[in-house]
Motif scaffolding. Structure first.
Motif, mmCIF file in Angstrom:
data_model
loop_
_atom_site.group_PDB
_atom_site.id
_atom_site.type_symbol
_atom_site.label_atom_id
_atom_site.label_comp_id
_atom_site.label_asym_id
_atom_site.label_seq_id
_atom_site.Cartn_x
_atom_site.Cartn_y
_atom_site.Cartn_z
ATOM 1 N N THR A 1 0.846 -1.209 0.000
ATOM 2 C CA THR A 1 0.000 0.000 0.000
ATOM 3 C C THR A 1 0.876 1.253 0.000
ATOM 4 O O THR A 1 0.546 2.257 -0.627
ATOM 5 C CB THR A 1 -0.931 0.009 1.225
ATOM 6 N N GLN B 1 -1.103 -7.923 0.809
ATOM 7 C CA GLN B 1 0.078 -7.262 0.228
ATOM 8 C C GLN B 1 1.046 -8.371 -0.181
ATOM 9 O O GLN B 1 1.378 -9.232 0.628
ATOM 10 C CB GLN B 1 0.775 -6.388 1.266
ATOM 11 N N ALA C 1 4.122 -7.747 -1.312
ATOM 12 C CA ALA C 1 5.493 -7.331 -0.974
ATOM 13 C C ALA C 1 5.422 -6.228 0.085
ATOM 14 O O ALA C 1 5.960 -5.140 -0.094
ATOM 15 C CB ALA C 1 6.208 -6.844 -2.231
ATOM 16 N N GLY C 2 4.731 -6.546 1.190
ATOM 17 C CA GLY C 2 4.613 -5.579 2.293
ATOM 18 C C GLY C 2 6.003 -5.296 2.864
ATOM 19 O O GLY C 2 6.821 -6.207 3.011
ATOM 20 N N ARG C 3 6.274 -4.021 3.155
ATOM 21 C CA ARG C 3 7.612 -3.642 3.610
ATOM 22 C C ARG C 3 7.590 -3.173 5.057
ATOM 23 O O ARG C 3 6.730 -2.410 5.470
ATOM 24 C CB ARG C 3 8.160 -2.522 2.709
ATOM 25 N N GLY C 4 8.569 -3.655 5.840
ATOM 26 C CA GLY C 4 8.725 -3.201 7.219
ATOM 27 C C GLY C 4 9.937 -2.295 7.337
ATOM 28 O O GLY C 4 10.561 -1.949 6.327
ATOM 29 N N ALA D 1 -3.450 -3.359 6.695
ATOM 30 C CA ALA D 1 -2.311 -2.645 6.102
ATOM 31 C C ALA D 1 -2.883 -1.364 5.537
ATOM 32 O O ALA D 1 -3.750 -1.401 4.660
ATOM 33 C CB ALA D 1 -1.704 -3.486 4.985
ATOM 34 N N ILE D 2 -2.440 -0.245 6.063
ATOM 35 C CA ILE D 2 -3.034 1.020 5.628
ATOM 36 C C ILE D 2 -1.930 2.059 5.457
ATOM 37 O O ILE D 2 -1.004 2.122 6.268
ATOM 38 C CB ILE D 2 -4.120 1.456 6.634
ATOM 39 N N SER D 3 -2.008 2.814 4.378
ATOM 40 C CA SER D 3 -1.004 3.856 4.131
ATOM 41 C C SER D 3 -1.702 5.173 3.846
ATOM 42 O O SER D 3 -2.767 5.207 3.219
ATOM 43 C CB SER D 3 -0.115 3.481 2.948
ATOM 44 N N ASP E 1 7.090 0.780 17.319
ATOM 45 C CA ASP E 1 6.355 -0.477 17.465
ATOM 46 C C ASP E 1 5.147 -0.253 18.363
ATOM 47 O O ASP E 1 5.215 0.508 19.334
ATOM 48 C CB ASP E 1 7.238 -1.546 18.128
ATOM 49 N N LYS F 1 4.698 -7.617 19.759
ATOM 50 C CA LYS F 1 4.401 -6.617 18.726
ATOM 51 C C LYS F 1 3.014 -6.825 18.112
ATOM 52 O O LYS F 1 2.737 -7.882 17.553
ATOM 53 C CB LYS F 1 5.491 -6.692 17.645
ATOM 54 N N GLY G 1 3.291 -2.087 13.556
ATOM 55 C CA GLY G 1 4.476 -1.261 13.318
ATOM 56 C C GLY G 1 4.142 -0.117 12.379
ATOM 57 O O GLY G 1 3.114 -0.135 11.680
ATOM 58 N N VAL G 2 5.021 0.863 12.384
ATOM 59 C CA VAL G 2 4.830 2.085 11.600
ATOM 60 C C VAL G 2 6.060 2.287 10.714
ATOM 61 O O VAL G 2 7.195 2.122 11.175
ATOM 62 C CB VAL G 2 4.685 3.306 12.546
ATOM 63 N N GLY H 1 2.923 4.302 6.653
ATOM 64 C CA GLY H 1 2.337 2.966 6.546
ATOM 65 C C GLY H 1 2.166 2.378 7.933
ATOM 66 O O GLY H 1 3.087 2.419 8.750
ATOM 67 N N VAL H 2 0.980 1.852 8.196
ATOM 68 C CA VAL H 2 0.738 1.196 9.484
ATOM 69 C C VAL H 2 0.295 -0.236 9.214
ATOM 70 O O VAL H 2 -0.618 -0.472 8.409
ATOM 71 C CB VAL H 2 -0.362 1.932 10.299
HETATM 72 C C1 BTN Z 1 7.687 -2.308 10.969
HETATM 73 O O1 BTN Z 1 8.661 -2.874 10.456
HETATM 74 O O2 BTN Z 1 7.403 -2.468 12.150
HETATM 75 C C2 BTN Z 1 6.818 -1.396 10.116
HETATM 76 C C3 BTN Z 1 5.763 -2.185 9.384
HETATM 77 C C4 BTN Z 1 4.900 -1.332 8.466
HETATM 78 C C5 BTN Z 1 3.990 -2.192 7.617
HETATM 79 C C6 BTN Z 1 2.992 -1.370 6.866
HETATM 80 S S1 BTN Z 1 1.640 -2.330 6.268
HETATM 81 C C7 BTN Z 1 1.063 -0.960 5.357
HETATM 82 C C8 BTN Z 1 2.285 -0.312 4.752
HETATM 83 N N1 BTN Z 1 2.634 -0.966 3.520
HETATM 84 C C9 BTN Z 1 3.829 -1.542 3.591
HETATM 85 O O3 BTN Z 1 4.378 -2.172 2.659
HETATM 86 N N2 BTN Z 1 4.362 -1.375 4.809
HETATM 87 C C10 BTN Z 1 3.496 -0.596 5.663
#
Ligand code: BTN
Length: 338
Positions: free
Chosen positions: A100, A123, A125-128, A143-145, A187, A194, A197-198, A215-216
């Motif tokens: 997102t 998602q 390929a969700g990214r942290g 998953a919200i951005s 966090d 956990k 995360g943000v 992104g949350v």
């Molecule tokens: C962390 O590593 O703690 C942060 C995680 C953030 C994940 C959210 S999910 C919505 C948004 N889209 C992504 O790909 N990442 C953030």
């Protein structure tokens, strides 16, 4: 300004029919979808390939292993105050997307004072933070951005992720959760596990204005298999549901989260982190506890002493306070602690 609400990639119709977890025969599903039973079976296989647990019971039909409340743009919008609605330019609810945040980062930024929002059931390929993947099995999380432009980058950016943490904690209280805390820098914690995360990403910063995408990711309900899947990465996780007396609604959590994020952004634009410092400090899970802060390969140990007005973590090391503006803090357990 009118909000543009889009359910632009619809959830597969079969999933909509099975979402309540009831058992439905292949025949009735085929009839409702106007398809053959073979087409229903093909659709079941596609859902399974996406990690969605569809059970097939011999001669009885299909059902979801875990019922799911699918995201719905109108139900999310219902939770927004008049003021939040006025500052929302677009709300996109997708079924699947790479990320997102990536989607908003590659779209045109919103003008000052307006937000573009994207949320998705899946998602790919969700990214942290720190280049890690963000894993959220289907139906378990949110998953919200939010894309937002700040007129004054210097005021807004340093502590924005702490302000976001406060907004998330407020939203979870509104959704019925108790005992939610924040671990610097971003966090969301419940009982030292956990919950979410943000990830704050900056698109452009040319001295003055800054365009950010916030992104949350939240674990809302974690069926045992989803918990195992996430914990395989080494994380200790909890869900919003663990902190609530009744099962939280994903749409309600998404709506209150968006409402609190928009109201926080408007205040952050005017006042910055000082408007949230008291509340952040009251939610600080690390304050007064032994911590290790990793910056690159170096770990500094000491006692956490909260955050300053710029959002830096303060750590007392041998009687002197050191500031950390980035890095990762973890609790150092004392002997005898679990
Ligand atoms: C962390 O590593 O703690 C942060 C995680 C953030 C994940 C959210 S999910 C919505 C948004 N889209 C992504 O790909 N990442 C953030």
């Amino acid at each position: 300004m009118a909000v543009s609400i889009t359910d632009s990639v619809e959830a597969p119709q079969l999933l909509v029919l099975l979402a309540d977890g009831e058992l439905r025969s292949g025949e009735s599903l085929a009839e409702q979808l106007g398809q053959t039973r073979a087409a229903v079976w093909k659709a079941v296989k596609r859902l399974r390939a996406l990690g969605i647990g569809v059970q097939a019971l011999a001669r009885r039909g299909y059902r979801l292993a875990d019922p799911v409340e699918l995201l719905n743009a109108k139900r999310i919008e219902r939770e927004l105050s008049e003021d939040s609605r006025r500052h929302l330019r677009g709300l996109e609810v997708l079924f699947e997307v790479d990320s997102t945040s990536t989607r908003l980062l590659t779209a045109a930024p919103p003008p000052l004072g307006l937000a573009d929002v994207c949320t998705s059931e899946l998602q790919h390929a969700g990214r942290g933070r720190l280049g890690r993947p963000w894993i959220a099995p289907f139906g378990s999380g949110l998953a919200i951005s939010v894309a937002w432009s700040f007129s004054d980058a210097a005021r807004a950016l340093p502590a924005l992720s702490l302000g976001v943490g406060v907004a998330v904690a407020r939203a979870l209280v509104r959704a019925g959760a108790g005992g939610i805390l924040l671990k610097w820098p971003n966090d969301i914690w419940f009982r030292e596990r956990k919950v979410g995360g943000v990830l704050v990403e900056i698109r452009a910063e040319a001295g003055g204005p800054a365009q950010v995408v916030i992104g949350v990711g939240l674990n809302v309900v974690l069926p045992p298999a989803a918990r195992v899947q996430i914990e395989a990465s080494g994380a200790r996780v909890a869900a919003v549901a663990d902190a609530c007396a009744a099962l939280p609604s994903r749409n309600h959590v998404a709506g209150t989260l968006l409402d609190e994020l928009l109201s926080m952004l408007l205040k952050f634009e005017r006042v910055g982190f000082p408007a949230f410092w008291d509340e952040w400090t009251a939610l600080d899970a690390l304050n007064g506890r032994p911590v290790g802060v990793r910056v690159g390969d170096k770990i500094t140990t000491g006692i956490a002493r909260g955050a300053d007005m710029d959002g830096a973590l303060l750590v007392e090391v041998d009687g002197r306070v050191q500031r950390f503006v980035s890095g990762e803090a973890s609790l150092r357990l004392m002997e005898g602690e679990p």
